[in-house]
Design an enzyme around this catalytic site. Structure first.
Site: not given
Length: 166
Positions: A10-11, A24, A32-34, A118, A120-121
């Site tokens: 996990d980052i 974004n 996601g990560v964001d 980029s 992921g989604i």
């Protein structure tokens, strides 16, 4: 040249100077990560995003905020191209990694954890996303000493490890 390793995990839990957020354009949190970084780091990150990026951030660019409640001191936000929406210029993806290292250098960060931007989604093909990350992080001159490419899944971790020759 930094030492680059693949990490399964996990980052948001990485004990590094800076974590890279696949953000974004609006810079107001997302999925996601964001979303994970904003949830784990708390509201201070969003407040700093609003203050530093009132008009968002361009695709391929990077900027930083405080790390809030994360173990990392800073979050380096970068906006990857949305492959699924037709943004297929690989140069923009490469720019995300290059600009993130430049921002890390400006901050004096010595250790940085990256997600696969980029992949992921946003739908960038995984094989090329891994190649772009490994190639760029290996070639860009930086004062960063340790780079972790953090993969959330075993499959992605295996792909990154293979690309690193591990």
């Amino acid at each position: 040249m930094p030492v680059i390793t693949a990490v399964l995990g996990d980052i948001t839990t990485q004990d590094v100077d800076a974590v890279v957020n696949a953000a974004n354009n609006a810079m107001r949190g997302g999925g996601g990560v964001d979303g994970a970084i904003h949830r784990a780091g708390g509201p201070a990150i969003l407040r700093d995003c609003i203050e530093r990026f009132p008009h968002g951030l361009a695709t391929g660019d990077a900027g930083w905020t405080i790390g809030g409640e994360l173990p990392a001191r800073w979050v380096i936000h970068t906006v990857g191209p949305n492959y699924s929406a037709g943004q297929r210029d690989r140069g923009l993806l490469v720019s995300c990694y290059r600009r993130s290292l430049e921002v890390a250098d400006e901050l004096g960060a010595r250790s940085v954890a990256f997600p696969l931007i980029s992949a992921g989604i946003y739908g960038w093909p995984r094989e090329d996303a891994v190649a772009a990350a490994v190639e760029t992080l290996s070639l860009v001159r930086s004062s960063v000493e340790v780079v972790r490419i953090v993969a959330f899944s075993r499959d992605m971790h295996g792909d990154v490890s293979a690309a690193l020759g591990a």
